[in-house]
Design a protein around this motif. Sequence first.
Motif, PDB file in Angstrom:
ATOM      1  N   ASP A 269       2.149  -6.201   4.162  1.00 46.21           N
ATOM      2  CA  ASP A 269       2.452  -7.335   5.033  1.00 46.21           C
ATOM      3  C   ASP A 269       1.314  -7.526   6.036  1.00 46.21           C
ATOM      4  N   GLY A 270       1.474  -8.446   6.956  1.00 48.34           N
ATOM      5  CA  GLY A 270       0.398  -8.773   7.874  1.00 48.34           C
ATOM      6  C   GLY A 270      -0.006  -7.654   8.800  1.00 48.34           C
ATOM      7  N   ALA A 271       0.901  -6.701   9.053  1.00 42.32           N
ATOM      8  CA  ALA A 271       0.622  -5.595   9.967  1.00 42.32           C
ATOM      9  C   ALA A 271       0.402  -4.276   9.241  1.00 42.32           C
ATOM     10  N   ALA A 272       0.300  -4.301   7.917  1.00 43.40           N
ATOM     11  CA  ALA A 272       0.097  -3.084   7.115  1.00 43.40           C
ATOM     12  C   ALA A 272       1.175  -2.043   7.406  1.00 43.40           C
ATOM     13  N   THR A 273       2.414  -2.488   7.454  1.00 43.73           N
ATOM     14  CA  THR A 273       3.538  -1.643   7.840  1.00 43.73           C
ATOM     15  C   THR A 273       3.903  -0.678   6.721  1.00 43.73           C
ATOM     16  N   PRO A 274       4.145   0.608   7.041  1.00 41.59           N
ATOM     17  CA  PRO A 274       4.661   1.518   6.003  1.00 41.59           C
ATOM     18  C   PRO A 274       5.949   0.955   5.410  1.00 41.59           C
TER      19      PRO A 274
END
Length: 329
Positions: A66-71
Amino acid sequence: MSEQQRTDPAGATTEAPRLGGLHHLTAITARAAGNLRFCTQILGLRLVKKTVNQDDTTAYHLFYADGAATPGTDLTFFDWPAPPERRGTRSIARTGLRVGSAESLHWWAGRLRAEGVAVSEVAERAGHLSLDFEDPEGQRFRLLDDGGAGEAHPWERSPVPAAHQIRGLGPVTLSVPDLRPTAAVLTTVLGMRAEREHASADGPVHVFAMGPGGPAAEVHVVVQPQLPAAREGAGGVHHVAFRAADAAELRAWAERVAGFGLRSSGEVERYYFRSLYFREPNGILFEIATDGPGFAVDEPMETLGERLALPPFLEPRRAAIEAGLKPLD
């Protein structure tokens, strides 16, 4: 004794650490440039890390999220010149991706059809309203409605409108010939809950949940003893990873897995996270990975994925590694 407890050789009862849900899923592509186009331009995911397979530096390892490189949102690919996967059991048979509403599923049905991708009807499958499709190499995906639960981090440069963007991984579906050994590892070793069972055209689907539950924390197991064993290849899935909060929790998992007599990799430093790998009795590769330090440890969040990133131990070999990689343009 609960499913999350075990008795060690001294007779003491120990609690399993708590898995936080799905961390990432790694598949195989033989067409890295096409994979990049499909994942970013059709699925609208963000390329958050362009690096190499740390065990095979001739191959890209591409991470989309996603846009925030979320785990929990990472879909990753090894770029290997492999023949197509032979489908079968003892494998990860389908990859779930979450969207926020039924409206989004119908939007995606139209988008994928317009791009020439064959899609199923929107229907309930294993307890979730969903839509099935395959990528150009035959990897099987399932978009499903997660009801908009939890946080979402849209990518502002995605070709997909924010309201319809993929929010992260959904249930992964395992195919096994015999439920019992896999279920024992999921529940007794990994502390998952056996939640429900559904009928399907492929066979009975058993749903296991971890941590907070819900589609971002489910594993679906379909029992298919009539199928041959799968053969790894392009369009297939290499492994699935589950979330551990930090290095201390991963260490506890390493001790727990060893305590049950399962052979593992031991803790592996991947720089962006730490990992533990082991196979469940039907041969499917599992990983437990830490949430941090994350993909922004060596690049600004604003420019993730725009250059080849190498962990420090590979940086001295950058020139040779870059020379051995084929262009992605």
